[in-house]
Scaffold this motif. Structure first.
Motif, PDB file in Angstrom:
ATOM      1  N   GLN A   1      13.890  41.330   0.599  1.00  0.00           N
ATOM      2  CA  GLN A   1      12.939  41.737  -0.439  1.00  0.00           C
ATOM      3  C   GLN A   1      11.663  40.902  -0.433  1.00  0.00           C
ATOM      4  OE1 GLN A   1      16.230  41.580  -0.853  1.00  0.00           O
ATOM      5  NE2 GLN A   1      16.582  43.774  -1.149  1.00  0.00           N
ATOM      6  N   ASP A   2      11.730  39.664   0.060  1.00  0.00           N
ATOM      7  CA  ASP A   2      10.565  38.791   0.048  1.00  0.00           C
ATOM      8  C   ASP A   2       9.665  38.967   1.258  1.00  0.00           C
ATOM      9  OD1 ASP A   2      12.729  37.745   1.586  1.00  0.00           O
ATOM     10  OD2 ASP A   2      11.671  35.819   1.711  1.00  0.00           O
ATOM     11  N   LEU A   3      10.047  39.804   2.210  1.00  0.00           N
ATOM     12  CA  LEU A   3       9.273  39.964   3.443  1.00  0.00           C
ATOM     13  C   LEU A   3       8.188  41.022   3.243  1.00  0.00           C
ATOM     14  CD1 LEU A   3      12.163  39.857   6.076  1.00  0.00           C
ATOM     15  CD2 LEU A   3      10.731  37.970   5.239  1.00  0.00           C
ATOM     16  N   ALA A   4       6.965  40.679   3.597  1.00  0.00           N
ATOM     17  CA  ALA A   4       5.841  41.596   3.420  1.00  0.00           C
ATOM     18  C   ALA A   4       5.906  42.718   4.451  1.00  0.00           C
ATOM     19  CB  ALA A   4       4.517  40.845   3.560  1.00  0.00           C
ATOM     20  N   PRO A   5       5.882  43.984   4.032  1.00  0.00           N
ATOM     21  CA  PRO A   5       5.884  45.091   4.998  1.00  0.00           C
ATOM     22  C   PRO A   5       4.765  44.971   6.025  1.00  0.00           C
ATOM     23  CG  PRO A   5       6.286  45.924   2.785  1.00  0.00           C
ATOM     24  CD  PRO A   5       5.948  44.461   2.642  1.00  0.00           C
ATOM     25  N   ALA A   6       3.605  44.471   5.605  1.00  0.00           N
ATOM     26  CA  ALA A   6       2.486  44.337   6.544  1.00  0.00           C
ATOM     27  C   ALA A   6       2.834  43.388   7.689  1.00  0.00           C
ATOM     28  CB  ALA A   6       1.249  43.835   5.802  1.00  0.00           C
ATOM     29  N   LYS A   7       3.576  42.316   7.377  1.00  0.00           N
ATOM     30  CA  LYS A   7       3.979  41.369   8.415  1.00  0.00           C
ATOM     31  C   LYS A   7       4.950  42.017   9.393  1.00  0.00           C
ATOM     32  CE  LYS A   7       4.490  37.395  10.485  1.00  0.00           C
ATOM     33  NZ  LYS A   7       3.398  36.858  11.342  1.00  0.00           N
ATOM     34  N   ILE A   8       5.888  42.783   8.886  1.00  0.00           N
ATOM     35  CA  ILE A   8       6.854  43.461   9.761  1.00  0.00           C
ATOM     36  C   ILE A   8       6.136  44.458  10.659  1.00  0.00           C
ATOM     37  CG2 ILE A   8       8.905  44.930   9.809  1.00  0.00           C
ATOM     38  CD1 ILE A   8       9.369  42.044   8.838  1.00  0.00           C
ATOM     39  N   LEU A   9       5.217  45.238  10.089  1.00  0.00           N
ATOM     40  CA  LEU A   9       4.468  46.200  10.900  1.00  0.00           C
ATOM     41  C   LEU A   9       3.621  45.506  11.957  1.00  0.00           C
ATOM     42  CD1 LEU A   9       5.402  48.265   8.723  1.00  0.00           C
ATOM     43  CD2 LEU A   9       3.156  49.326   8.967  1.00  0.00           C
ATOM     44  N   GLU A  10       3.113  44.332  11.638  1.00  0.00           N
ATOM     45  CA  GLU A  10       2.319  43.569  12.599  1.00  0.00           C
ATOM     46  C   GLU A  10       3.170  43.127  13.793  1.00  0.00           C
ATOM     47  OE1 GLU A  10       0.455  39.082  12.782  1.00  0.00           O
ATOM     48  OE2 GLU A  10       0.378  40.154  10.860  1.00  0.00           O
ATOM     49  N   LEU A  11       4.442  42.811  13.542  1.00  0.00           N
ATOM     50  CA  LEU A  11       5.315  42.307  14.597  1.00  0.00           C
ATOM     51  C   LEU A  11       5.911  43.418  15.460  1.00  0.00           C
ATOM     52  CD1 LEU A  11       7.249  39.576  12.583  1.00  0.00           C
ATOM     53  CD2 LEU A  11       5.496  39.199  14.331  1.00  0.00           C
ATOM     54  N   LEU A  12       6.016  44.610  14.939  1.00  0.00           N
ATOM     55  CA  LEU A  12       6.694  45.691  15.661  1.00  0.00           C
ATOM     56  C   LEU A  12       6.112  45.966  17.049  1.00  0.00           C
ATOM     57  CD1 LEU A  12       7.307  48.214  12.728  1.00  0.00           C
ATOM     58  CD2 LEU A  12       9.024  46.840  13.927  1.00  0.00           C
ATOM     59  N   PRO A  13       4.783  46.041  17.228  1.00  0.00           N
ATOM     60  CA  PRO A  13       4.249  46.344  18.565  1.00  0.00           C
ATOM     61  C   PRO A  13       4.491  45.221  19.584  1.00  0.00           C
ATOM     62  CG  PRO A  13       2.616  46.801  16.864  1.00  0.00           C
ATOM     63  CD  PRO A  13       3.708  46.019  16.223  1.00  0.00           C
ATOM     64  N   ARG A  14       4.900  44.031  19.112  1.00  0.00           N
ATOM     65  CA  ARG A  14       5.155  42.926  20.036  1.00  0.00           C
ATOM     66  C   ARG A  14       6.531  43.018  20.667  1.00  0.00           C
ATOM     67  NH1 ARG A  14       3.564  37.439  17.042  1.00  0.00           N
ATOM     68  NH2 ARG A  14       4.295  36.633  19.048  1.00  0.00           N
ATOM     69  N   ASP A  15       7.330  43.994  20.213  1.00  0.00           N
ATOM     70  CA  ASP A  15       8.641  44.187  20.829  1.00  0.00           C
ATOM     71  C   ASP A  15       8.455  44.459  22.314  1.00  0.00           C
ATOM     72  OD1 ASP A  15      11.676  44.953  19.940  1.00  0.00           O
ATOM     73  OD2 ASP A  15      11.026  46.132  21.657  1.00  0.00           O
ATOM     74  N   LYS A  16       9.306  43.832  23.130  1.00  0.00           N
ATOM     75  CA  LYS A  16       9.108  43.928  24.576  1.00  0.00           C
ATOM     76  C   LYS A  16       9.319  45.344  25.115  1.00  0.00           C
ATOM     77  CE  LYS A  16      13.813  42.354  25.580  1.00  0.00           C
ATOM     78  NZ  LYS A  16      14.189  42.343  24.159  1.00  0.00           N
ATOM     79  N   LYS A  17       9.893  46.219  24.304  1.00  0.00           N
ATOM     80  CA  LYS A  17      10.100  47.587  24.759  1.00  0.00           C
ATOM     81  C   LYS A  17       8.926  48.493  24.394  1.00  0.00           C
ATOM     82  CE  LYS A  17      15.007  46.807  24.467  1.00  0.00           C
ATOM     83  NZ  LYS A  17      14.886  45.453  23.919  1.00  0.00           N
ATOM     84  N   ALA A  18       7.941  47.956  23.689  1.00  0.00           N
ATOM     85  CA  ALA A  18       6.723  48.715  23.416  1.00  0.00           C
ATOM     86  C   ALA A  18       5.897  48.797  24.707  1.00  0.00           C
ATOM     87  CB  ALA A  18       5.915  48.051  22.315  1.00  0.00           C
ATOM     88  N   ILE A  19       5.319  49.957  24.952  1.00  0.00           N
ATOM     89  CA  ILE A  19       4.510  50.174  26.155  1.00  0.00           C
ATOM     90  C   ILE A  19       3.076  50.437  25.725  1.00  0.00           C
ATOM     91  CG2 ILE A  19       4.215  51.531  28.251  1.00  0.00           C
ATOM     92  CD1 ILE A  19       6.843  50.008  28.144  1.00  0.00           C
ATOM     93  N   GLY A  20       2.155  49.563  26.154  1.00  0.00           N
ATOM     94  CA  GLY A  20       0.761  49.723  25.774  1.00  0.00           C
ATOM     95  C   GLY A  20       0.571  49.687  24.278  1.00  0.00           C
ATOM     96  N   GLY A  21       1.421  48.921  23.591  1.00  0.00           N
ATOM     97  CA  GLY A  21       1.334  48.837  22.146  1.00  0.00           C
ATOM     98  C   GLY A  21       1.988  49.998  21.420  1.00  0.00           C
ATOM     99  N   ARG A  22       2.507  50.989  22.179  1.00  0.00           N
ATOM    100  CA  ARG A  22       3.171  52.144  21.570  1.00  0.00           C
ATOM    101  C   ARG A  22       4.647  51.818  21.382  1.00  0.00           C
ATOM    102  NH1 ARG A  22       2.648  57.153  25.124  1.00  0.00           N
ATOM    103  NH2 ARG A  22       3.111  58.319  23.212  1.00  0.00           N
ATOM    104  N   ILE A  23       5.099  51.960  20.163  1.00  0.00           N
ATOM    105  CA  ILE A  23       6.505  51.698  19.845  1.00  0.00           C
ATOM    106  C   ILE A  23       7.310  52.970  20.094  1.00  0.00           C
ATOM    107  CG2 ILE A  23       8.122  50.986  18.048  1.00  0.00           C
ATOM    108  CD1 ILE A  23       5.618  49.756  16.628  1.00  0.00           C
ATOM    109  N   HIS A  24       8.388  52.827  20.839  1.00  0.00           N
ATOM    110  CA  HIS A  24       9.283  53.949  21.082  1.00  0.00           C
ATOM    111  C   HIS A  24      10.497  53.789  20.169  1.00  0.00           C
ATOM    112  CE1 HIS A  24       6.679  54.103  24.585  1.00  0.00           C
ATOM    113  NE2 HIS A  24       7.108  55.324  24.792  1.00  0.00           N
ATOM    114  N   TRP A  25      10.481  54.523  19.076  1.00  0.00           N
ATOM    115  CA  TRP A  25      11.533  54.399  18.072  1.00  0.00           C
ATOM    116  C   TRP A  25      12.772  55.171  18.512  1.00  0.00           C
ATOM    117  CZ3 TRP A  25      11.452  51.276  13.905  1.00  0.00           C
ATOM    118  CH2 TRP A  25      10.212  50.751  13.521  1.00  0.00           C
ATOM    119  N   VAL A  26      13.915  54.532  18.358  1.00  0.00           N
ATOM    120  CA  VAL A  26      15.200  55.182  18.624  1.00  0.00           C
ATOM    121  C   VAL A  26      15.726  55.650  17.274  1.00  0.00           C
ATOM    122  CG1 VAL A  26      17.493  54.928  19.625  1.00  0.00           C
ATOM    123  CG2 VAL A  26      15.573  53.613  20.556  1.00  0.00           C
ATOM    124  N   VAL A  27      15.734  56.969  17.079  1.00  0.00           N
ATOM    125  CA  VAL A  27      15.999  57.542  15.754  1.00  0.00           C
ATOM    126  C   VAL A  27      17.167  58.525  15.851  1.00  0.00           C
ATOM    127  CG1 VAL A  27      14.994  58.838  13.831  1.00  0.00           C
ATOM    128  CG2 VAL A  27      13.537  57.349  15.225  1.00  0.00           C
TER     129      VAL A  27
END
Length: 415
Positions: A360-386
């Motif tokens: 609850q204390d984690l800022a959504p903006a911070k999480i969104l900022e970190l998502l593209p740094r995932d090593k499975k992102a290609i060219g900054g595009r996140i490939h979500w497994v849904v």
């Protein structure tokens, strides 16, 4: 299972049901995939620590383009080393943690039949998954006489497996490795598949290799010494595999869940075996993560961001994946891919595992900022497994940030 590329760039996958310190002598520290599941059912009676145990081992075969090896699951799995060609190696080393080896080392040596091994001990936890630790372990191997014909056994959880596999893949340009996982996460997931890595700074698994083991030995007896939190952490990965596999395994897990105890290896074994089969099947079809293997990242995109946002101090890996599963279930619902009933069913099973550390204390903006740094992102595009439903997965790029933020806020509001 089918894999389909859609015009919008999404990939759909449906899983068919599969049934089917210096180096010291260790004694000093002791005072096709096609899912070739060859069931090796041996019933033996053995007296160990005053108890009689029935041993039933299952041998799964990983058959990929560049490797083939066995994954032995069940009570007595360590005994499979007796048929492994240990004699051809110049020396055998065990990478492990002191407390773990003190508890299980004698039994591992006795059951495996290993007579002379050398231990390399590292501290527990993610702080050991660093390039600095790689250098230290390699130096200790060299000091202990390890050459290109040495064998390294990784005896531990996910950290030991990742670190040991990476060291084995790079030491003198590669030596053989055997994985002997001792946690639920490692037994059902990380020890199988040959992915190795260490962390760099705040980035998890940034530097790594593919280095398949020669053998994997998953004995649930070692799980009896896990603490409750560590045990529960591994069960989130089991839930992930049930979502991937389909309704039959998911229903079985729902029905058996309350009986699963780390103190009862016999009750755990069927569930662990089915979870491992899911991983073996995927790895055999896509060892190098060219496409299909990405489905194993279900829950990990959110999960890795949570781990990084909290400097790897708040969550065990499985706990972060648990939150990630809740997040992608809500994401799938918001995208109109996952029905409400299925989403709630997934969330209910995740919640049954146990309490999760707060977000609850984690800022959504911070999480969104970190998502593209995932090593499975290609060219900054996140490939979500849904998930589209239990047993059917879609890989979706370019999910709008507003939808991701809303899904994360949804799970932050869940208590």
């Amino acid at each position: 299972m089918f894999l389909m590329i859609h015009p919008a760039g999404a990939i759909r996958v449906r899983f068919s049901q599969v049934r089917v310190s210096a180096v010291r002598s260790c004694s000093n520290w002791l005072g096709r995939s096609k899912l070739l599941a060859t069931r090796k059912g041996q019933r033996r009676r053995k007296k160990d620590e005053g108890q009689t145990t029935n041993l039933l081992m299952h041998r799964l075969r990983v058959t990929a383009d560049k490797s083939a090896y066995d994954v032995v699951v069940g009570r007595g799995a360590w005994r499979a080393l007796r048929r492994f060609p240990v004699a051809r190696y110049s020396r055998v080393f065990v990478l492990t943690e002191r407390a773990l080896w003190n508890r299980w080392g004698k039994q591992f040596l006795r059951e495996s039949g290993l007579k002379r091994v050398h231990c390399v001990l590292v501290p527990p936890g993610e702080t050991s998954k660093t390039l600095k630790m790689v250098e230290r372990v390699a130096s200790e191997l060299l000091e202990g006489g390890a050459d290109r014909r040495a064998l390294l056994i990784a005896f531990g959880g996910g950290v030991i497996g990742d670190l040991g596999g990476f060291v084995a893949s790079t030491y003198m340009r590669g030596i053989d490795c055997v994985q002997a996982p001792t946690t639920v996460v490692a037994q059902v997931d990380s020890a199988v598949g040959g992915k190795t890595a260490v962390n760099v700074g705040a980035m998890k698994n940034l530097v790594g290799t593919f280095h398949p083991p020669r053998l994997v030995l998953a004995d649930p007896v070692v799980l009896t010494s896990l603490g409750d939190r560590a045990f529960r952490s591994g069960l989130y990965e089991v839930v992930k595999h049930a979502i991937l596999d389909g309704p039959a395994f998911f229903l079985e897990l729902e029905a058996r869940f309350d009986s699963l105890r780390s103190s009862d290896p016999e009750s755990l074994e069927p569930v662990l075996l089915q979870a491992v089969k899911v991983k073996v099947d995927v790895v055999g079809r896509d060892e190098r993560e060219a496409g299909l293997r990405r489905v194993l990242n279900l829950g990990h995109t959110f999960g890795h961001a949570l781990e990084e946002a909290t400097a790897y101090r708040r969550f065990l890996h499985g706990e972060a994946v648990g939150w990630g599963l809740l997040g992608v279930a809500r994401l799938g619902q918001r995208l109109g891919l996952l029905g409400r009933d299925e989403s709630e069913r997934v969330a209910a099973l995740v919640r049954r595992v146990g309490p999760l550390p707060p977000i609850q204390d984690l800022a959504p903006a911070k999480i969104l900022e970190l998502l593209p740094r995932d090593k499975k992102a290609i060219g900054g595009r996140i490939h979500w497994v849904v998930p589209e439903r239990i047993g059917k997965i879609r890989i979706v790029p370019d999910v709008p940030a507003a939808v991701v933020r809303a899904a994360f806020r949804d799970i932050q509001g869940q208590v």
